[in-house]
Scaffold this motif. Structure first.
Motif, PDB file in Angstrom:
ATOM      1  N   HIS A  70      17.082  55.443  25.550  1.00  0.00           N
ATOM      2  CA  HIS A  70      15.780  54.939  25.451  1.00  0.00           C
ATOM      3  C   HIS A  70      14.982  54.383  26.534  1.00  0.00           C
ATOM      4  O   HIS A  70      13.885  54.033  26.724  1.00  0.00           O
ATOM      5  CB  HIS A  70      15.679  53.624  24.283  1.00  0.00           C
ATOM      6  CG  HIS A  70      15.943  52.348  24.653  1.00  0.00           C
ATOM      7  ND1 HIS A  70      17.483  51.931  24.636  1.00  0.00           N
ATOM      8  CD2 HIS A  70      15.357  51.177  25.046  1.00  0.00           C
ATOM      9  CE1 HIS A  70      17.368  50.548  25.060  1.00  0.00           C
ATOM     10  NE2 HIS A  70      16.107  50.205  25.472  1.00  0.00           N
ATOM     11  N   SER A  71      15.959  53.796  27.779  1.00  0.00           N
ATOM     12  CA  SER A  71      15.270  53.303  28.706  1.00  0.00           C
ATOM     13  C   SER A  71      14.637  54.514  29.789  1.00  0.00           C
ATOM     14  O   SER A  71      13.487  54.126  30.132  1.00  0.00           O
ATOM     15  CB  SER A  71      16.533  53.003  29.748  1.00  0.00           C
ATOM     16  OG  SER A  71      17.257  53.897  30.070  1.00  0.00           O
ATOM     17  N   ASP A  72      14.960  55.876  29.459  1.00  0.00           N
ATOM     18  CA  ASP A  72      14.105  56.855  30.234  1.00  0.00           C
ATOM     19  C   ASP A  72      12.820  57.058  29.611  1.00  0.00           C
ATOM     20  O   ASP A  72      11.539  57.002  30.189  1.00  0.00           O
ATOM     21  CB  ASP A  72      14.880  58.143  30.205  1.00  0.00           C
ATOM     22  CG  ASP A  72      15.941  58.296  30.981  1.00  0.00           C
ATOM     23  OD1 ASP A  72      16.195  57.155  32.131  1.00  0.00           O
ATOM     24  OD2 ASP A  72      17.043  58.722  30.793  1.00  0.00           O
ATOM     25  N   ARG A  73      12.830  56.974  28.358  1.00  0.00           N
ATOM     26  CA  ARG A  73      11.534  57.139  27.400  1.00  0.00           C
ATOM     27  C   ARG A  73      10.602  55.722  27.795  1.00  0.00           C
ATOM     28  O   ARG A  73       9.705  56.013  27.895  1.00  0.00           O
ATOM     29  CB  ARG A  73      11.629  57.178  25.934  1.00  0.00           C
ATOM     30  CG  ARG A  73      10.454  57.612  25.076  1.00  0.00           C
ATOM     31  CD  ARG A  73      10.750  57.754  23.904  1.00  0.00           C
ATOM     32  NE  ARG A  73       9.775  57.026  22.889  1.00  0.00           N
ATOM     33  CZ  ARG A  73       9.906  55.612  22.511  1.00  0.00           C
ATOM     34  NH1 ARG A  73      10.950  55.194  22.776  1.00  0.00           N
ATOM     35  NH2 ARG A  73       8.839  55.239  21.996  1.00  0.00           N
ATOM     36  N   MET A 116      25.309  46.236  22.164  1.00  0.00           N
ATOM     37  CA  MET A 116      24.043  45.685  22.629  1.00  0.00           C
ATOM     38  C   MET A 116      23.628  45.818  24.037  1.00  0.00           C
ATOM     39  O   MET A 116      22.556  46.015  24.301  1.00  0.00           O
ATOM     40  CB  MET A 116      24.052  44.149  22.310  1.00  0.00           C
ATOM     41  CG  MET A 116      23.968  44.093  20.725  1.00  0.00           C
ATOM     42  SD  MET A 116      23.654  42.254  20.181  1.00  0.00           S
ATOM     43  CE  MET A 116      25.428  41.561  20.601  1.00  0.00           C
ATOM     44  N   ASP A 117      24.617  45.629  24.821  1.00  0.00           N
ATOM     45  CA  ASP A 117      24.287  46.036  26.407  1.00  0.00           C
ATOM     46  C   ASP A 117      23.657  47.338  26.638  1.00  0.00           C
ATOM     47  O   ASP A 117      22.689  47.490  27.465  1.00  0.00           O
ATOM     48  CB  ASP A 117      25.615  45.776  27.251  1.00  0.00           C
ATOM     49  CG  ASP A 117      25.961  44.190  27.536  1.00  0.00           C
ATOM     50  OD1 ASP A 117      25.252  43.394  27.139  1.00  0.00           O
ATOM     51  OD2 ASP A 117      27.062  44.094  27.861  1.00  0.00           O
ATOM     52  N   ALA A 118      24.193  48.261  25.988  1.00  0.00           N
ATOM     53  CA  ALA A 118      23.749  49.632  25.913  1.00  0.00           C
ATOM     54  C   ALA A 118      22.300  49.736  25.343  1.00  0.00           C
ATOM     55  O   ALA A 118      21.527  50.264  26.027  1.00  0.00           O
ATOM     56  CB  ALA A 118      24.611  50.711  25.608  1.00  0.00           C
ATOM     57  N   TRP A 119      22.057  49.083  24.263  1.00  0.00           N
ATOM     58  CA  TRP A 119      20.837  49.180  23.588  1.00  0.00           C
ATOM     59  C   TRP A 119      19.888  48.437  24.500  1.00  0.00           C
ATOM     60  O   TRP A 119      18.513  48.952  24.619  1.00  0.00           O
ATOM     61  CB  TRP A 119      20.851  48.514  22.068  1.00  0.00           C
ATOM     62  CG  TRP A 119      19.572  48.347  21.477  1.00  0.00           C
ATOM     63  CD1 TRP A 119      19.150  47.192  21.209  1.00  0.00           C
ATOM     64  CD2 TRP A 119      18.682  49.414  21.195  1.00  0.00           C
ATOM     65  NE1 TRP A 119      17.823  47.542  20.639  1.00  0.00           N
ATOM     66  CE2 TRP A 119      17.577  48.829  20.577  1.00  0.00           C
ATOM     67  CE3 TRP A 119      18.736  50.812  21.297  1.00  0.00           C
ATOM     68  CZ2 TRP A 119      16.513  49.480  20.004  1.00  0.00           C
ATOM     69  CZ3 TRP A 119      17.641  51.543  20.845  1.00  0.00           C
ATOM     70  CH2 TRP A 119      16.341  50.878  20.269  1.00  0.00           C
ATOM     71  N   VAL A 131      17.656  54.308  18.878  1.00  0.00           N
ATOM     72  CA  VAL A 131      19.038  54.101  18.624  1.00  0.00           C
ATOM     73  C   VAL A 131      19.839  55.172  18.334  1.00  0.00           C
ATOM     74  O   VAL A 131      21.091  55.204  19.017  1.00  0.00           O
ATOM     75  CB  VAL A 131      19.208  53.166  17.169  1.00  0.00           C
ATOM     76  CG1 VAL A 131      20.545  52.848  16.808  1.00  0.00           C
ATOM     77  CG2 VAL A 131      18.390  51.675  17.473  1.00  0.00           C
ATOM     78  N   GLU A 132      19.601  56.277  17.762  1.00  0.00           N
ATOM     79  CA  GLU A 132      20.368  57.347  17.571  1.00  0.00           C
ATOM     80  C   GLU A 132      20.621  58.066  18.805  1.00  0.00           C
ATOM     81  O   GLU A 132      21.648  58.658  18.968  1.00  0.00           O
ATOM     82  CB  GLU A 132      19.581  58.425  16.750  1.00  0.00           C
ATOM     83  CG  GLU A 132      19.495  57.775  15.247  1.00  0.00           C
ATOM     84  CD  GLU A 132      21.089  57.599  14.811  1.00  0.00           C
ATOM     85  OE1 GLU A 132      21.856  58.210  14.747  1.00  0.00           O
ATOM     86  OE2 GLU A 132      20.877  56.305  13.794  1.00  0.00           O
ATOM     87  N   ARG A 133      19.621  58.106  19.726  1.00  0.00           N
ATOM     88  CA  ARG A 133      19.828  58.754  21.205  1.00  0.00           C
ATOM     89  C   ARG A 133      20.910  57.958  21.932  1.00  0.00           C
ATOM     90  O   ARG A 133      21.696  58.100  22.700  1.00  0.00           O
ATOM     91  CB  ARG A 133      18.637  58.913  21.922  1.00  0.00           C
ATOM     92  CG  ARG A 133      17.728  60.085  21.331  1.00  0.00           C
ATOM     93  CD  ARG A 133      16.629  60.360  22.398  1.00  0.00           C
ATOM     94  NE  ARG A 133      15.685  59.057  22.571  1.00  0.00           N
ATOM     95  CZ  ARG A 133      14.350  59.233  21.786  1.00  0.00           C
ATOM     96  NH1 ARG A 133      14.230  60.381  20.689  1.00  0.00           N
ATOM     97  NH2 ARG A 133      13.456  58.326  21.715  1.00  0.00           N
ATOM     98  N   SER A 172      18.256  36.961  18.642  1.00  0.00           N
ATOM     99  CA  SER A 172      17.278  38.123  18.816  1.00  0.00           C
ATOM    100  C   SER A 172      15.802  37.814  18.311  1.00  0.00           C
ATOM    101  O   SER A 172      15.654  37.085  17.371  1.00  0.00           O
ATOM    102  CB  SER A 172      17.912  39.358  17.900  1.00  0.00           C
ATOM    103  OG  SER A 172      16.827  40.353  17.930  1.00  0.00           O
ATOM    104  N   TYR A 173      14.715  38.130  18.940  1.00  0.00           N
ATOM    105  CA  TYR A 173      13.416  38.095  18.779  1.00  0.00           C
ATOM    106  C   TYR A 173      12.644  39.474  18.572  1.00  0.00           C
ATOM    107  O   TYR A 173      11.391  39.390  18.597  1.00  0.00           O
ATOM    108  CB  TYR A 173      12.830  37.443  20.041  1.00  0.00           C
ATOM    109  CG  TYR A 173      12.953  37.955  21.303  1.00  0.00           C
ATOM    110  CD1 TYR A 173      12.096  38.656  21.762  1.00  0.00           C
ATOM    111  CD2 TYR A 173      14.085  37.557  22.035  1.00  0.00           C
ATOM    112  CE1 TYR A 173      12.235  39.468  22.976  1.00  0.00           C
ATOM    113  CE2 TYR A 173      14.340  38.209  23.231  1.00  0.00           C
ATOM    114  CZ  TYR A 173      13.364  39.096  23.791  1.00  0.00           C
ATOM    115  OH  TYR A 173      13.442  39.711  24.846  1.00  0.00           O
ATOM    116  N   GLY A 174      13.451  40.533  19.083  1.00  0.00           N
ATOM    117  CA  GLY A 174      12.880  41.983  18.649  1.00  0.00           C
ATOM    118  C   GLY A 174      13.573  42.899  17.716  1.00  0.00           C
ATOM    119  O   GLY A 174      13.594  42.476  16.700  1.00  0.00           O
ATOM    120  N   THR A 175      13.872  43.885  18.065  1.00  0.00           N
ATOM    121  CA  THR A 175      14.517  45.047  17.410  1.00  0.00           C
ATOM    122  C   THR A 175      15.573  44.756  16.629  1.00  0.00           C
ATOM    123  O   THR A 175      15.886  45.107  15.437  1.00  0.00           O
ATOM    124  CB  THR A 175      14.770  46.355  18.144  1.00  0.00           C
ATOM    125  OG1 THR A 175      15.742  46.065  19.085  1.00  0.00           O
ATOM    126  CG2 THR A 175      13.297  46.967  18.711  1.00  0.00           C
TER     127      THR A 175
END
Length: 158
Positions: free
Chosen positions: A144-147, A67-70, A124-126, A5-8
């Motif tokens: 988070h994808s819609d946002r 992680m796929d969902a995130w 994450v909570e969403r 991982s390089y991000g969140t």
């Protein structure tokens, strides 16, 4: 499976919430890439002489599904890359945007996203709520994808 991982997911608070449990992470370096920002969350782009510092951790099959969902698969896709760790060169799965943004800027390794940690935690909570509210056909939405798409803006091109 080893994950880079390089991000969140470098941030233990985010990683633990996405996975639903704690995992031990250790430092790692990916050579030949740079971290790039084209919207709220980062991706990697090939770059001669570049390097990206991140972490590696072991993930179980359920962790991969979470992680796929995130990571908003298929926007991001897991690729197998070679990273350098304290154990030498290792292969690790790494989520990267399938199509890099047309315009982006490179960012430093100490940044995990273009948005504050509090916003990441809300995302994450969403995502977790979306997993609890699966569609009848079993699909899982990633909130988070819609946002991200709504706030989609590039800073400048490279």
């Amino acid at each position: 499976m080893l994950i880079f991982s390089y991000g969140t997911l470098c941030e233990p608070l985010v990683r633990d919430r996405v996975l639903g449990h704690q995992v031990e992470a250790r430092p790692a370096v990916l050579r030949g890439y740079r971290k790039a920002c084209g919207w709220d969350y980062f991706t990697l782009v090939p770059f001669d002489g570049g390097e990206v510092r991140g972490v590696v951790f072991e993930a179980e099959p359920e962790d991969i599904l979470r992680m796929d969902a995130w990571e908003d698969v298929p926007t991001y896709r897991m690729f197998t890359l070679k990273v350098e760790t304290d154990m030498g060169e290792e292969e690790a799965g790494c989520y990267v945007m399938q199509e890099p943004p047309e315009s982006y800027e490179f960012v430093d390794d100490d940044r995990i996203a273009a948005i504050p940690l509090e916003d990441i935690i809300r995302d994450v909570e969403r995502m977790m709520e979306a997993r609890r509210l699966r569609a009848p056909d079993g699909r899982v939405g990633c909130a988070h994808s819609d946002r991200q798409r709504d706030n989609f803006k590039y800073t400048h091109g490279n």
